[in-house]
Enzyme design. Structure first.
Site, PDB file in Angstrom:
ATOM      1  N   ARG A  39       0.974  -0.732   0.448  1.00 46.63           N
ATOM      2  CA  ARG A  39       0.295   0.173   0.145  1.00 46.63           C
ATOM      3  C   ARG A  39       1.184   1.510  -0.173  1.00 46.63           C
ATOM      4  O   ARG A  39       1.931   1.504   1.046  1.00 46.63           O
ATOM      5  CB  ARG A  39      -0.855  -0.077   0.897  1.00 46.63           C
ATOM      6  CG  ARG A  39      -1.442  -1.085   0.963  1.00 46.63           C
ATOM      7  CD  ARG A  39      -2.983  -1.185   2.280  1.00 46.63           C
ATOM      8  NE  ARG A  39      -2.222  -1.128   3.469  1.00 46.63           N
ATOM      9  CZ  ARG A  39      -2.195  -1.504   5.075  1.00 46.63           C
ATOM     10  NH1 ARG A  39      -3.785  -0.952   4.863  1.00 46.63           N
ATOM     11  NH2 ARG A  39      -2.336  -2.145   5.838  1.00 46.63           N
ATOM     12  N   ASP A  66       0.214   6.065   0.575  1.00 43.31           N
ATOM     13  CA  ASP A  66      -1.034   6.475   1.168  1.00 43.31           C
ATOM     14  C   ASP A  66      -1.325   7.159   0.093  1.00 43.31           C
ATOM     15  O   ASP A  66      -0.827   7.697  -0.735  1.00 43.31           O
ATOM     16  CB  ASP A  66       0.103   7.220   2.497  1.00 43.31           C
ATOM     17  CG  ASP A  66      -0.259   6.139   3.689  1.00 43.31           C
ATOM     18  OD1 ASP A  66      -0.621   4.646   4.013  1.00 43.31           O
ATOM     19  OD2 ASP A  66       0.899   6.618   4.717  1.00 43.31           O
ATOM     20  N   ARG A 120       7.666   9.291   6.090  1.00 46.32           N
ATOM     21  CA  ARG A 120       6.876  10.303   6.394  1.00 46.32           C
ATOM     22  C   ARG A 120       7.594  10.510   8.231  1.00 46.32           C
ATOM     23  O   ARG A 120       8.002  12.038   8.075  1.00 46.32           O
ATOM     24  CB  ARG A 120       5.724  10.935   5.714  1.00 46.32           C
ATOM     25  CG  ARG A 120       5.747  10.302   4.974  1.00 46.32           C
ATOM     26  CD  ARG A 120       4.033  10.392   4.682  1.00 46.32           C
ATOM     27  NE  ARG A 120       2.977  11.339   4.794  1.00 46.32           N
ATOM     28  CZ  ARG A 120       2.451  11.231   5.234  1.00 46.32           C
ATOM     29  NH1 ARG A 120       1.811  10.498   4.719  1.00 46.32           N
ATOM     30  NH2 ARG A 120       1.714  12.799   5.676  1.00 46.32           N
TER      31      ARG A 120
END
Length: 256
Positions: A49, A51, A206
């Site tokens: 995945r 984001d 991040r």
């Protein structure tokens, strides 16, 4: 028959890779296009995945199809009907047991920042103009990421994965012109953070970048950053820095 698909995408217009019931996703968009062309329900399985807003310059997926097709023609037709934000690079036969997610042994992300304001980079790189950044200190801190650690401090709260342990192979900052990546300009003083690991947690890169920028500003010591690894207390995420914006993050490479 099972097929392997190589693609890239600009994540700005999507709510991430994974199919969403009420929002656009990369997976759902490609599945719809495949159904249109092959006239059968196709389930696309991706390498992982990403984001909302995160990009992929290199992404791998697989799918099974009963319909016979010419692979080059299918890739051409997909690119004709898919939005400009998604590009299919190739489709090739795969072993029946190939799995785009579970067979991956290494993934690499890059995060881009520019130090001088540039309106043409606003959707591709993070403007971080704070003066006197110490990139040498940031690289010393980044080197502490390497190895096998519990990265709970950099994981989005509420994640449902079974373990927060990852093995990081590389983590370093370099000037963008030294990275070989086709982004940015020298005038904007662009920097690239490159990190590779066997797996990544949600929001991990991040949060790491946000914490390293604090080291560069002198708001966090290298020693304090090092203590974030293997921090498994209940509020571990609150110990690290704020997450940087998604628009400058790219899934750059996947190895099998």
């Amino acid at each position: 028959m099972r097929y392997r698909m190589e693609l890239s995408y600009d994540g700005s217009a999507f709510r991430g890779w994974q199919r969403q019931p009420d929002a656009p996703s990369v997976q759902g968009t490609i599945e719809t296009a495949l159904k249109t062309l092959l006239h059968e329900e196709i389930q696309l399985t991706g390498a992982g995945r990403t984001d909302t807003g995160v990009h992929a310059s290199a992404y791998t997926a697989h799918f099974d199809a009963e319909t016979e097709f010419e692979r080059t023609q299918l890739a051409y037709k997909l690119n004709s009907i898919l939005p400009t934000e998604i590009a299919i690079k190739s489709i090739s036969p795969a072993n029946p047991d190939f799995h785009a997610r579970f067979d991956a042994v290494k993934r690499e992300y890059i995060y881009l920042i520019h130090r001088k304001k540039n309106p043409f980079l606003r959707n591709r790189s993070y403007y971080f103009g704070y003066p006197d950044m110490d990139f040498e200190a940031m690289n010393r801190a980044a080197s502490l990421l390497k190895g096998t650690h519990d990265f709970s401090a950099f994981e989005k709260t509420g994640a449902d994965n079974k373990t927060s342990v990852c093995t990081v192979f590389e983590a370093r900052w370099s000037r963008l012109e030294e990275s070989g990546l086709p982004f940015g300009t020298a005038e904007s003083e662009c920097w690239c953070f490159r990190i590779s690991a066997d797996r990544f947690l949600r929001n991990m890169v991040r949060a790491i970048v946000g914490s390293l920028l604090e080291v560069g500003r002198g708001k966090r010591t290298e020693e304090n950053f090092g203590k974030l690894m293997d921090a498994t207390v209940a509020n571990a995420r609150s110990l690290a820095g704020e997450s940087v914006p998604a628009h400058a993050l790219y899934l750059n490479k996947i190895e099998y």
